[in-house]
Write a protein that holds these residues in place. Structure first.
Motif, short mmCIF file in Angstrom:
data_model
loop_
_atom_site.label_atom_id
_atom_site.label_comp_id
_atom_site.label_asym_id
_atom_site.label_seq_id
_atom_site.Cartn_x
_atom_site.Cartn_y
_atom_site.Cartn_z
N ASP A 109 1.02 -1.31 0.08
CA ASP A 109 -0.16 -0.11 0.04
C ASP A 109 0.97 1.42 0.11
OD1 ASP A 109 -2.18 -1.75 -0.02
OD2 ASP A 109 -2.64 -1.41 2.03
N ALA A 110 2.09 0.91 0.75
CA ALA A 110 3.03 2.33 0.41
C ALA A 110 3.61 2.57 -0.84
CB ALA A 110 4.20 2.27 1.43
N GLY A 111 3.24 1.70 -1.68
CA GLY A 111 3.83 1.68 -3.16
C GLY A 111 5.33 0.98 -3.55
N VAL A 112 5.64 0.05 -2.46
CA VAL A 112 6.68 -0.47 -2.88
C VAL A 112 7.04 -1.26 -4.14
CG1 VAL A 112 8.64 -2.28 -1.76
CG2 VAL A 112 7.53 -0.16 -0.31
N ILE A 113 7.75 -1.19 -4.78
CA ILE A 113 7.77 -1.95 -6.04
C ILE A 113 8.97 -3.02 -5.82
CG2 ILE A 113 8.21 -2.12 -8.51
CD1 ILE A 113 7.18 0.75 -8.41
N TRP A 114 10.25 -2.55 -5.37
CA TRP A 114 11.33 -3.43 -5.29
C TRP A 114 11.63 -3.55 -3.76
CZ3 TRP A 114 10.88 0.58 -8.70
CH2 TRP A 114 11.23 0.55 -10.24
N LEU A 115 11.40 -4.82 -3.43
CA LEU A 115 11.65 -5.28 -1.96
C LEU A 115 12.99 -6.29 -1.91
CD1 LEU A 115 10.93 -5.27 0.95
CD2 LEU A 115 9.36 -7.32 0.17
N GLN A 116 14.01 -5.88 -1.14
CA GLN A 116 15.05 -6.78 -0.84
C GLN A 116 14.76 -7.47 0.51
OE1 GLN A 116 19.23 -5.10 0.83
NE2 GLN A 116 19.56 -5.39 -1.17
N MET A 117 14.78 -8.78 0.47
CA MET A 117 14.63 -9.59 1.71
C MET A 117 16.02 -10.02 2.26
SD MET A 117 11.14 -11.62 0.39
CE MET A 117 10.55 -12.19 1.84
N THR A 118 16.12 -9.60 3.76
CA THR A 118 17.43 -10.23 3.89
C THR A 118 17.23 -10.57 5.53
OG1 THR A 118 19.92 -9.11 4.59
CG2 THR A 118 17.83 -7.58 4.75
N GLY A 119 18.16 -10.49 6.40
CA GLY A 119 18.35 -10.89 7.55
C GLY A 119 19.48 -10.25 8.60
N GLY A 120 19.95 -11.06 9.32
CA GLY A 120 20.42 -12.37 9.57
C GLY A 120 20.31 -13.18 8.11
N GLU A 121 19.86 -14.28 8.27
CA GLU A 121 20.01 -15.33 6.91
C GLU A 121 18.35 -15.63 6.85
OE1 GLU A 121 19.79 -17.18 3.91
OE2 GLU A 121 21.65 -16.33 4.72
N PRO A 122 18.00 -15.00 5.80
CA PRO A 122 16.33 -15.04 5.59
C PRO A 122 15.98 -16.43 5.15
CG PRO A 122 17.49 -13.94 3.55
CD PRO A 122 18.42 -13.98 4.89
N LEU A 123 16.76 -17.04 4.78
CA LEU A 123 16.30 -18.62 4.13
C LEU A 123 16.18 -19.50 5.31
CD1 LEU A 123 18.26 -19.21 0.90
CD2 LEU A 123 16.10 -17.95 1.04
N ILE A 124 16.70 -19.27 6.46
CA ILE A 124 16.25 -20.26 7.65
C ILE A 124 15.16 -19.98 8.39
CG2 ILE A 124 18.94 -20.53 7.92
CD1 ILE A 124 18.88 -18.70 10.43
N ASP A 125 14.53 -18.62 7.80
CA ASP A 125 13.45 -18.31 8.66
C ASP A 125 12.13 -19.10 8.30
OD1 ASP A 125 10.73 -17.14 9.39
OD2 ASP A 125 11.84 -15.30 9.88
N PRO A 126 11.49 -19.91 9.21
CA PRO A 126 10.53 -20.95 8.77
C PRO A 126 9.29 -20.32 7.91
CG PRO A 126 10.38 -20.75 10.99
CD PRO A 126 11.54 -19.97 10.64
N ASP A 127 9.14 -18.90 8.16
CA ASP A 127 8.12 -18.35 7.46
C ASP A 127 8.56 -17.80 6.00
OD1 ASP A 127 6.34 -18.55 9.41
OD2 ASP A 127 6.90 -16.76 10.38
N PHE A 128 9.90 -18.07 5.77
CA PHE A 128 10.32 -17.39 4.52
C PHE A 128 9.65 -17.86 3.20
CE2 PHE A 128 12.87 -17.87 0.51
CZ PHE A 128 13.10 -16.56 0.34
N PRO A 129 9.28 -19.22 3.06
CA PRO A 129 8.67 -19.60 1.72
C PRO A 129 7.42 -18.79 1.64
CG PRO A 129 9.66 -21.47 2.76
CD PRO A 129 9.78 -20.39 3.77
N LYS A 130 6.62 -18.88 2.56
CA LYS A 130 5.32 -18.26 2.59
C LYS A 130 5.32 -16.64 2.37
CE LYS A 130 2.14 -20.07 4.94
NZ LYS A 130 1.36 -20.73 6.18
N ALA A 131 6.45 -15.95 3.20
CA ALA A 131 6.23 -14.52 3.27
C ALA A 131 6.91 -14.35 1.71
CB ALA A 131 7.19 -14.01 4.09
N TYR A 132 7.77 -14.95 1.25
CA TYR A 132 8.31 -14.73 -0.19
C TYR A 132 7.16 -14.68 -1.21
CZ TYR A 132 11.16 -15.06 -4.51
OH TYR A 132 11.57 -15.02 -5.61
N ARG A 133 6.29 -15.58 -1.04
CA ARG A 133 5.30 -15.99 -2.08
C ARG A 133 4.30 -15.00 -2.15
NH1 ARG A 133 2.09 -21.18 -4.22
NH2 ARG A 133 0.68 -20.13 -5.52
#
Length: 367
Positions: free
Chosen positions: A119-143
């Motif tokens: 809603d803020a208009g974000v078009i390009w989002l960089q997902m990071t951490g820590g290590e984002p791929l170890i987050d159990p919610d990563f697959p769902k959040a990414y999709r």
């Protein structure tokens, strides 16, 4: 699911294909035509342009099956970074996160935060951490982020790329770029720097699988005392893979104000930044931490805005916060050479709070 995203960007109107860095620019009249097309067929002018740009055939298909039309946000924000968590499966001595606590929003909170970003208009989002791929919610959040029409970049250590569910997710919903950190060219060095036995084997395997999957990759060569003797080998490895790479050797204090990271720097590889002349932090870009608190960037974390509690409207204050943080105050006040300073004020403040030697962050320190 949609295959193309049509979105405003300031005065421009863009057609984007997720996973691709290419774009089409539309006249406003064409954009308005698409907004009212509904279930009618994709106009031939757009089908021809899409075919020429991406080699996709969308002729005759319904507009609402092919396109996701996004609305403009109320402010100028088009880019954001998001730390899903601060936890990591590595324990690198030079890590700016320090304690690396694995904590943050639950899945409902992550879903709400992504909606606020959309809603803020974000078009390009960089997902990071820590290590984002170890987050159990990563697959769902990414999709979810993908379905909301964001162009996604992932910053990762690559330790989980060999996992089939991660690789299949990224193959099915490709990121615009997957940036991987490299900590050495041999198992002995890589595992020592990351303080994680077997890390090099897992990374090498995942890297090769990601290449074979056709993902768009970019390497960050992290050069410190513990691996500087392999810097040439790291470069040669990246070049042999045909991948673009950048080098990072300037280490910062932790986000908690600790200077324990600084001795890991390799002095011969430190680089001089260009003079700081401003940046879009807090103006067209913002950073979100694992709790959904928005700040101008990952360095200038305070003051911040609780996006879960305040929503998009809270971002109206971020520009004022950016202006206050960029003023050269504190330890830099009165410096007559600030016009050629290579370090932004928030970064200088972090070094000063860590009581770091002046030469670590100020090119004028020896004058």
């Amino acid at each position: 699911m949609h295959e193309l995203v049509v979105t405003p960007l300031g005065e421009r109107r863009l057609v984007l294909r997720q996973g691709s860095s290419k774009a089409l620019q539309l006249p406003k009249a064409r954009f308005e035509e698409l907004r009212t097309s509904g279930s009618s067929a994709v106009p031939q002018w757009l089908a021809d342009a899409v075919q020429a740009r991406w080699g996709m055939d969308v002729t005759g298909r319904p507009v609402d099956d092919v396109l996701l039309l996004r609305e403009a946000g109320p402010y100028a924000f088009s880019r954001a970074t998001w730390e899903l968590n601060l936890g990591c499966d590595y324990d690198c001595v030079m890590c700016y996160l320090g304690e690396k606590r694995f904590e943050g929003l639950d899945m409902d909170g992550k879903r709400k935060l992504l909606a606020v970003m959309r809603d803020a208009g974000v078009i390009w989002l960089q997902m990071t951490g820590g290590e984002p791929l170890i987050d159990p919610d990563f697959p769902k959040a990414y999709r979810i982020a993908y379905e909301l029409g964001m162009q996604l970049e992932i910053l990762s250590n690559g330790s989980r790329l060999h996992k089939s569910h991660i690789l299949n997710l990224l193959r099915t919903y490709p990121p615009t770029k997957l940036t991987l950190s490299v900590y050495g060219a041999t198992a002995e060095t890589y595992d020592a720097v990351t303080r994680n036995r077997g890390a090099f084997h897992r990374f090498s395997r995942g890297l090769r699988m990601a290449i074979d999957a056709g993902l768009t990759l970019d390497l960050s060569l992290i050069i410190v005392r513990g691996n500087a003797h392999e810097a040439d080998d790291m470069r040669a490895w990246a070049s042999s893979l045909g991948l673009p790479f950048r080098e990072y050797a300037n280490i910062s204090p932790t986000i908690h104000g600790g200077a324990e990271t600084l001795p890991s720097q390799s002095p011969e590889y430190l680089t001089n930044r260009a003079p700081f002349t401003g940046c879009p932090a807090g103006v067209t870009f913002f950073h979100a931490d694992p709790f959904g608190r928005a700040s101008i960037c990952k360095v200038g974390r305070d003051p911040n805005i609780d996006l879960i509690a305040e929503g998009v409207e809270g971002l109206v204050r971020l520009g004022g916060i950016a202006e206050s943080l960029m003023l050269r105050t504190g330890g830099c006040s009165g410096c007559k050479l600030s016009g050629t300073c290579r370090v932004c004020r928030p970064m200088a403040k972090v070094f000063q709070e860590a009581k770091a030697p002046l030469e670590n962050y100020c090119q004028h320190g020896s004058r």
